[in-house]
Design a protein around this motif. Structure first.
Motif, PDB file in Angstrom:
ATOM      1  N   GLY A  33       3.883   3.421  83.149  1.00  0.00           N
ATOM      2  CA  GLY A  33       4.919   2.912  84.025  1.00  0.00           C
ATOM      3  C   GLY A  33       4.475   1.719  84.848  1.00  0.00           C
ATOM      4  O   GLY A  33       3.527   1.002  84.508  1.00  0.00           O
ATOM      5  N   GLU A  34       5.175   1.510  85.952  1.00  0.00           N
ATOM      6  CA  GLU A  34       4.873   0.384  86.825  1.00  0.00           C
ATOM      7  C   GLU A  34       3.498   0.568  87.463  1.00  0.00           C
ATOM      8  O   GLU A  34       3.090   1.686  87.759  1.00  0.00           O
ATOM      9  N   PRO A  35       2.767  -0.527  87.670  1.00  0.00           N
ATOM     10  CA  PRO A  35       1.429  -0.410  88.277  1.00  0.00           C
ATOM     11  C   PRO A  35       1.493   0.213  89.663  1.00  0.00           C
ATOM     12  O   PRO A  35       2.393  -0.070  90.454  1.00  0.00           O
ATOM     13  N   GLU A  36       0.513   1.062  89.953  1.00  0.00           N
ATOM     14  CA  GLU A  36       0.387   1.641  91.286  1.00  0.00           C
ATOM     15  C   GLU A  36      -0.403   0.686  92.183  1.00  0.00           C
ATOM     16  O   GLU A  36      -1.160  -0.160  91.688  1.00  0.00           O
ATOM     17  N   PRO A  37      -0.288   0.812  93.507  1.00  0.00           N
ATOM     18  CA  PRO A  37      -1.124  -0.002  94.396  1.00  0.00           C
ATOM     19  C   PRO A  37      -2.598   0.221  94.062  1.00  0.00           C
ATOM     20  O   PRO A  37      -3.040   1.366  93.900  1.00  0.00           O
ATOM     21  N   ASP A  96       2.006  14.705  88.948  1.00  0.00           N
ATOM     22  CA  ASP A  96       1.459  13.349  88.821  1.00  0.00           C
ATOM     23  C   ASP A  96       2.468  12.463  88.093  1.00  0.00           C
ATOM     24  O   ASP A  96       2.950  12.806  87.011  1.00  0.00           O
ATOM     25  N   ARG A  97       2.782  11.304  88.673  1.00  0.00           N
ATOM     26  CA  ARG A  97       3.746  10.400  88.076  1.00  0.00           C
ATOM     27  C   ARG A  97       3.322   9.949  86.680  1.00  0.00           C
ATOM     28  O   ARG A  97       4.141   9.522  85.851  1.00  0.00           O
ATOM     29  N   ASN A  98       2.005  10.011  86.391  1.00  0.00           N
ATOM     30  CA  ASN A  98       1.461   9.495  85.139  1.00  0.00           C
ATOM     31  C   ASN A  98       1.430  10.519  84.011  1.00  0.00           C
ATOM     32  O   ASN A  98       0.807  10.259  82.974  1.00  0.00           O
ATOM     33  N   PHE A  99       2.093  11.659  84.178  1.00  0.00           N
ATOM     34  CA  PHE A  99       2.130  12.626  83.074  1.00  0.00           C
ATOM     35  C   PHE A  99       2.879  12.006  81.897  1.00  0.00           C
ATOM     36  O   PHE A  99       3.931  11.384  82.059  1.00  0.00           O
ATOM     37  N   TYR A 100       2.327  12.198  80.704  1.00  0.00           N
ATOM     38  CA  TYR A 100       2.921  11.620  79.500  1.00  0.00           C
ATOM     39  C   TYR A 100       2.781  12.582  78.334  1.00  0.00           C
ATOM     40  O   TYR A 100       1.965  13.512  78.347  1.00  0.00           O
ATOM     41  N   ASP A 101       3.554  12.325  77.266  1.00  0.00           N
ATOM     42  CA  ASP A 101       3.496  13.109  76.028  1.00  0.00           C
ATOM     43  C   ASP A 101       3.828  12.130  74.899  1.00  0.00           C
ATOM     44  O   ASP A 101       4.941  11.606  74.837  1.00  0.00           O
ATOM     45  N   ARG A 102       2.860  11.846  74.015  1.00  0.00           N
ATOM     46  CA  ARG A 102       3.001  10.687  73.134  1.00  0.00           C
ATOM     47  C   ARG A 102       2.495  10.950  71.721  1.00  0.00           C
ATOM     48  O   ARG A 102       1.553  11.710  71.516  1.00  0.00           O
ATOM     49  N   SER A 103       3.120  10.287  70.761  1.00  0.00           N
ATOM     50  CA  SER A 103       2.668  10.236  69.371  1.00  0.00           C
ATOM     51  C   SER A 103       2.223   8.817  69.038  1.00  0.00           C
ATOM     52  O   SER A 103       2.845   7.845  69.491  1.00  0.00           O
ATOM     53  N   TYR A 104       1.162   8.708  68.244  1.00  0.00           N
ATOM     54  CA  TYR A 104       0.648   7.414  67.772  1.00  0.00           C
ATOM     55  C   TYR A 104       0.423   7.503  66.275  1.00  0.00           C
ATOM     56  O   TYR A 104      -0.068   8.524  65.771  1.00  0.00           O
ATOM     57  N   GLY A 116       6.883   7.945  73.097  1.00  0.00           N
ATOM     58  CA  GLY A 116       6.411   8.716  74.240  1.00  0.00           C
ATOM     59  C   GLY A 116       7.520   9.127  75.177  1.00  0.00           C
ATOM     60  O   GLY A 116       8.593   8.511  75.211  1.00  0.00           O
ATOM     61  N   VAL A 117       7.263  10.201  75.931  1.00  0.00           N
ATOM     62  CA  VAL A 117       8.151  10.612  77.021  1.00  0.00           C
ATOM     63  C   VAL A 117       7.311  10.732  78.291  1.00  0.00           C
ATOM     64  O   VAL A 117       6.128  11.095  78.242  1.00  0.00           O
ATOM     65  N   TYR A 118       7.954  10.431  79.419  1.00  0.00           N
ATOM     66  CA  TYR A 118       7.283  10.389  80.720  1.00  0.00           C
ATOM     67  C   TYR A 118       8.172  11.145  81.705  1.00  0.00           C
ATOM     68  O   TYR A 118       9.001  10.548  82.410  1.00  0.00           O
ATOM     69  N   PRO A 119       8.052  12.479  81.742  1.00  0.00           N
ATOM     70  CA  PRO A 119       9.014  13.314  82.475  1.00  0.00           C
ATOM     71  C   PRO A 119       9.136  12.974  83.952  1.00  0.00           C
ATOM     72  O   PRO A 119      10.230  13.029  84.509  1.00  0.00           O
ATOM     73  N   ASN A 120       8.020  12.638  84.602  1.00  0.00           N
ATOM     74  CA  ASN A 120       8.076  12.379  86.031  1.00  0.00           C
ATOM     75  C   ASN A 120       8.530  10.958  86.367  1.00  0.00           C
ATOM     76  O   ASN A 120       8.735  10.632  87.531  1.00  0.00           O
ATOM     77  N   LEU A 121       8.678  10.129  85.335  1.00  0.00           N
ATOM     78  CA  LEU A 121       9.242   8.795  85.511  1.00  0.00           C
ATOM     79  C   LEU A 121      10.675   8.727  84.996  1.00  0.00           C
ATOM     80  O   LEU A 121      11.373   7.737  85.228  1.00  0.00           O
ATOM     81  N   GLY A 122      11.097   9.767  84.260  1.00  0.00           N
ATOM     82  CA  GLY A 122      12.454   9.790  83.725  1.00  0.00           C
ATOM     83  C   GLY A 122      12.685   8.776  82.629  1.00  0.00           C
ATOM     84  O   GLY A 122      13.806   8.266  82.473  1.00  0.00           O
ATOM     85  N   VAL A 123      11.646   8.486  81.833  1.00  0.00           N
ATOM     86  CA  VAL A 123      11.706   7.427  80.825  1.00  0.00           C
ATOM     87  C   VAL A 123      11.238   7.966  79.476  1.00  0.00           C
ATOM     88  O   VAL A 123      10.351   8.828  79.411  1.00  0.00           O
ATOM     89  N   THR A 124      11.829   7.458  78.390  1.00  0.00           N
ATOM     90  CA  THR A 124      11.317   7.667  77.041  1.00  0.00           C
ATOM     91  C   THR A 124      11.303   6.318  76.345  1.00  0.00           C
ATOM     92  O   THR A 124      12.163   5.464  76.598  1.00  0.00           O
ATOM     93  N   ASP A 125      10.310   6.086  75.475  1.00  0.00           N
ATOM     94  CA  ASP A 125      10.241   4.789  74.807  1.00  0.00           C
ATOM     95  C   ASP A 125       9.483   4.890  73.487  1.00  0.00           C
ATOM     96  O   ASP A 125       8.885   5.923  73.163  1.00  0.00           O
ATOM     97  N   ALA A 126       9.540   3.803  72.727  1.00  0.00           N
ATOM     98  CA  ALA A 126       8.864   3.710  71.435  1.00  0.00           C
ATOM     99  C   ALA A 126       8.574   2.245  71.159  1.00  0.00           C
ATOM    100  O   ALA A 126       9.196   1.345  71.737  1.00  0.00           O
ATOM    101  N   TYR A 127       7.636   2.026  70.262  1.00  0.00           N
ATOM    102  CA  TYR A 127       7.292   0.660  69.870  1.00  0.00           C
ATOM    103  C   TYR A 127       6.832   0.666  68.412  1.00  0.00           C
ATOM    104  O   TYR A 127       6.446   1.701  67.858  1.00  0.00           O
TER     105      TYR A 127
END
Length: 365
Positions: free
Chosen positions: A181-185, A24-32, A49-60
């Motif tokens: 990630g980006e909105p799905e249809p 699933d593209r929406n798999f995530y692993d995150r700390s808050y 957070g990391v998003y393995p199936n999107l190839g992205v990591t980010d923080a805020y």
């Protein structure tokens, strides 16, 4: 190719750690994390957070002071997965697993070097499942903890000492599937919406115990998530039954100003928690949560991306966004003679029959 984590005997599937069990593209692993100085003068919300199936990591990171939000964000391509949790000028260091965590943010507009200490053991929450038709929209696991903070916070060059005798908060770690990630249809869900969403999350820290309550309900009041526990210093937990919730909203809004949680101990005795809410941070105004038009968790922004925003919550254009998402409030609580502090996270969108909200435009009288 193998990654550094593959050296350790911690595999849960037949896959290497560069891949997760779900496609699933929406798999995530995150700390808050959240932190506040109790009087509501400063309220910090931050996460990674990391998003393995999107190839992205980010923080805020977002600090509310008065009516101003100052927010910074970091994003990058996800490389090999290892024990480092960092992106740009942001990093999380596990000092003592499940007990002490260091969180560092380096940015000219908002910076901090803070160490979290858990006041009580972390608690595994009930699995969270939300379906759209037969497809999981959310299918996640999470643990939560209440505690205190120590260190330094700098806002636009002004340093603030974070004293653990005053600064408290809560944190959670979650992983699984949720929209990222980006909105799905939109597809069928857009033409057959549920009609409403009602959510309450309250991790509360008292001197001798912690209470964590989670409730999610459908528009007709059907409860799809019910979790209420009390945690003791030695790690014992007791379930607190089926919470009955009474909320008082500010007139003309859905902003909660107080709440009563009627709980039940395992021996059948009533346990009442009175909550007064303080300053709030709308998570969809700069923090990347659902409905945030400026940035979404897991969204591809390119390599080594950083941004900062300043929001005036009294600006009509910003204020108009606030009712359409989840808001985290500082919570002051009473349970018998015990005084506590914590988080009161609430979202009431669309229809909710138990509260008397008939549609998206309904507000408290």
């Amino acid at each position: 190719m193998p990654s550094p984590l593959d050296e350790y005997a911690i595999h849960q599937t037949t896959l290497p750690f560069t891949r997760v069990a779900s496609s699933d593209r929406n798999f995530y692993d995150r700390s808050y994390f959240n932190a506040h100085n109790r009087d509501g003068g400063l309220f910090l919300i931050t996460g990674f957070g990391v998003y393995p199936n999107l190839g992205v990591t980010d923080a805020y990171a977002c600090v509310r002071r008065g009516d101003i939000h100052r927010t910074v964000r970091f994003s990058d391509a996800l490389g090999d997965r290892d024990l480092a949790m960092r992106v740009g000028g942001y990093r999380i260091e596990v000092v003592e697993a499940l007990q002490r965590i260091r969180v560092v943010c380096e940015h000219d507009e908002l910076a901090f070097d803070l160490t979290w200490t858990g006041s009580f053991p972390a608690v595994q929450e009930q699995p969270h499942l939300v379906l759209t038709g037969n497809r999981p929209l959310i299918e996640a696991s999470r643990f939560a903890q209440v505690g205190s903070w120590a260190g330094t916070l700098s806002i636009e060059g002004e340093d603030v000492t974070v004293d653990p005798a005053v600064w408290t908060g809560s944190r959670d770690r979650s992983w699984g599937i949720r929209p990222v990630g980006e909105p799905e249809p939109p597809g069928r869900a857009a033409s057959e919406p549920s009609g409403g969403f009602w959510w309450l999350y309250a991790p509360l820290r008292f001197d001798d115990f912690a209470i964590i309550v989670i409730v999610q309900e459908e528009p007709d009041g059907t409860r799809t998530l019910n979790d209420a526990v009390r945690v003791w210093p030695d790690g014992r937990t007791e379930q607190l039954g089926w919470p009955r919730i009474s909320l008082r909203y500010r007139s003309g809004t859905r902003v909660p100003i107080s709440a009563r949680l009627d709980l039940t101990t395992p021996d059948g005795k009533p346990l009442e928690v009175e909550i007064t809410t303080g300053v709030g941070v709308p998570l969809h105004v700069g923090c990347g949560y659902s409905g945030d038009p400026d940035w979404q968790h897991g969204q591809w922004k390119g390599r080594d991306w950083t941004s900062t925003s300043r929001y005036d919550l009294t600006d009509p254009a910003v204020a108009a966004r606030i009712p359409y998402g989840v808001t985290d409030h500082v919570a002051h609580a009473r349970c018998g003679d015990a005084e506590g502090w914590g988080l009161f996270e609430h979202g009431s969108l669309g229809r909710h029959d138990p509260t008397g909200f008939a549609d998206w435009t309904s507000v408290a009288p």
